[in-house]
Design an enzyme around this catalytic site. Structure first.
Site, short mmCIF file in Angstrom:
data_model
loop_
_atom_site.label_atom_id
_atom_site.label_comp_id
_atom_site.label_asym_id
_atom_site.label_seq_id
_atom_site.Cartn_x
_atom_site.Cartn_y
_atom_site.Cartn_z
N VAL A 1 0.84 -1.21 0.00
CA VAL A 1 0.00 0.00 0.00
C VAL A 1 0.87 1.26 0.00
CG1 VAL A 1 -1.84 1.23 1.19
CG2 VAL A 1 -1.84 -1.26 1.18
N ALA B 1 9.56 5.89 6.60
CA ALA B 1 10.30 5.08 7.57
C ALA B 1 9.74 3.67 7.59
CB ALA B 1 10.20 5.70 8.96
N ARG C 1 12.58 -2.25 7.58
CA ARG C 1 13.49 -2.77 6.54
C ARG C 1 13.46 -1.87 5.31
NH1 ARG C 1 11.85 -7.87 4.55
NH2 ARG C 1 9.99 -7.66 5.82
N GLU D 1 -10.33 5.34 5.85
CA GLU D 1 -11.15 4.83 4.75
C GLU D 1 -10.57 3.54 4.17
OE1 GLU D 1 -14.21 6.23 3.19
OE2 GLU D 1 -14.01 4.12 2.71
N GLY E 1 -0.49 -9.59 -3.56
CA GLY E 1 -0.53 -8.59 -2.49
C GLY E 1 -1.91 -8.38 -1.91
N LYS F 1 -13.26 -5.70 9.81
CA LYS F 1 -13.92 -4.68 8.97
C LYS F 1 -15.40 -4.53 9.33
CE LYS F 1 -10.71 -5.59 5.15
NZ LYS F 1 -10.46 -6.48 4.01
N1 HSE Z 1 -6.36 -9.04 3.00
C1 HSE Z 1 -7.35 -8.05 2.75
C2 HSE Z 1 -8.34 -8.62 1.73
C3 HSE Z 1 -6.70 -6.83 2.21
O1 HSE Z 1 -8.04 -9.64 1.11
O2 HSE Z 1 -9.42 -8.08 1.61
C4 HSE Z 1 -7.57 -5.64 2.16
O3 HSE Z 1 -8.02 -5.28 3.43
#
Ligand code: HSE
Length: 429
Positions: free
Chosen positions: A15, A44, A47, A128, A186, A204
């Site tokens: 992100v 920052a 790694r 958000e 990702g 969520k």
């Molecule tokens: N791992 C979460 C998903 C990433 O697959 O929805 C987004 O919050």
């Protein structure tokens, strides 16, 4: 030209990379929209990642250098996890720095405290990106639907689980194979059990429900099931019955209290949620004035999630207040056994005459009526000289506690050789 909004980014994962890219490549457009430049003054991360383009921003391996740094107006927390992130965010808010975060685990665990701290210090805490990636659901609930009493909301809020279920349904691919691909892209959390066991969706849902129902964030009260027990045959039977299996988060206000639950769900194939495939998220919100409204889009991934982070930054640059308000109520929370639902049942049974009649009698004695049944000879398997054929049943609505009692009886039948699978059915009307 007004003073730039000076941004410090903590974390250098997927992100963060997207945020850096958008802020740099859309610089002029964003300056126009925000009314002043959005300037990354520090990055920052524990790694270093030489392959990530920082577009000239200074880099440190110590994220604490951002906290209380009087050159940083906004701290963007993208390190994930709860404890270190909480220290960072509390430090920044206490030092009167605004905070933008994509961290749903943090908001689910500590959101009330952080929102109150931000409010006390008259600064912004925006998140958000914590729910549904690039789909602006928090803003929709907190601002655009503010005139409504929300009766319920239900949606696909974990992109990874949806990606996996879709590929298993449409391409017949194996669970592990699709999960590995979601990780590569990702989408998945650092610990993918958070995705496939429903924890991420529960984080969520607790955030969405708190905003929708003006209550405190109650992650502890979310009933949570993941997708790991779903078998390919369940996906097939669901399709045969005219449904799709989706992993949903559902929050509902009833006269008895609030229910919050995350679990695989049979959804009618013509419902809009059934059509949200791949990494897409989709959220239905039923407000008293609007009726059902739908929010749909990419729920994970570099640029969609970064889009939401940058939108939060623009909001701060414009001088707007935090989107989310502190919750003020702890309503009665309902237990999963208190809910009323229809159910899909897969009863692993030996192929003996009269077994279906026994099952039907038990269900009927418990006041449970059957909507549909499938028992296919071609699904029969011979194991140790005994033929096994699952009985698939779709029930009408019943209280979960009543179903539990009936299934305890069915489970004890000598013909039932394995654990009965149940998946809740929602018509979402
Ligand atoms: N791992 C979460 C998903 C990433 O697959 O929805 C987004 O919050």
């Amino acid at each position: 030209m007004q003073q730039p909004l000076r941004i410090g980014i903590a974390g250098l994962g997927t992100v963060a990379k997207g945020v850096l890219d958008i802020l740099s490549t859309q610089r002029d457009l964003l300056t126009l929209r925000a009314g002043r430049p959005l300037e990354v003054v520090a990055v920052a991360s524990r790694r270093a990642k030489p392959d990530v383009d920082l577009y000239g921003a200074p880099f440190s391996t110590d994220v604490q250098t951002l906290v209380g740094n009087n050159r940083v107006d906004v701290l963007v927390e993208l390190i994930g996890g709860v404890d270190t992130a909480a220290d960072l965010v509390v430090g920044a808010l206490s030092a009167h720095q605004h905070v933008v975060t994509a961290n749903k685990a943090l908001i689910a665990a500590r959101g009330d405290e952080l929102i109150n701290l931000a409010r006390k210090n008259n600064i912004c805490l925006n998140f958000e990106a914590s729910v549904a990636g690039g789909v602006p659901v928090i803003s929709a609930l907190a601002r655009s639907l503010a005139a409504n009493k929300v009766h319920w909301l239900a949606g696909i809020i974990n992109g990874t689980s949806n990606f996996i279920l879709t590929a298993m349904t449409n391409e017949g691919r194996a669970f592990e194979d699709v999960l590995a691909q979601a990780q590569q892209l990702g989408y998945a959390e650092a610990d993918p059990t958070f995705d496939v066991e429903g924890i991420d969706a529960a984080h969520k849902l607790s955030i969405l429900a708190a905003i929708a129902f003006d209550m405190n964030i109650r992650f502890d009260a979310v009933y949570t099931e993941g997708i790991t027990a779903i078998r390919p045959e369940d996906l097939e039977y669901a399709r045969e019955l005219g449904y799709r299996i989706k992993h949903l988060g559902i929050a509902r206000q009833t006269d008895q209290g609030v229910e919050m639950r995350v679990h695989p769900t049979l959804v009618p194939e013509d419902n809009m949620l059934a059509k949200a495939d791949g990494v897409m998220n989709a959220l239905l919100v039923n407000g008293d004035a609007t009726g059902p409204t739908l929010y749909y889009g990419a729920g994970a991934g570099e640029r969609p999630t970064a889009s939401a982070v940058v939108a939060d930054l623009i909001d701060i640059a414009r001088g707007n207040q935090s989107v989310a308000r502190p919750g003020h109520g702890r309503p009665q929370m309902l237990n999963i056994s208190d809910i009323v639902s229809a159910y899909y049942l897969r009863i692993p049974s030996l192929d003996r005459s009269g077994v279906f009649a026994k099952v039907a009698t038990i269900l009927s004695n418990n006041g449970i009526s059957i909507e549909a049944v499938i028992q296919r000879e071609r699904a029969a398997k011979k194991v140790d000289d005994q033929t096994r054929v699952p009985i698939i049943i779709l029930t009408h609505e019943v209280a979960e506690s009543v179903l539990d009692a009936a299934l305890m009886e069915v489970q004890k039948l000598p013909e039932v050789y394995d654990t009965i699978a149940r998946i809740r059915v929602e018509h979402l009307t």
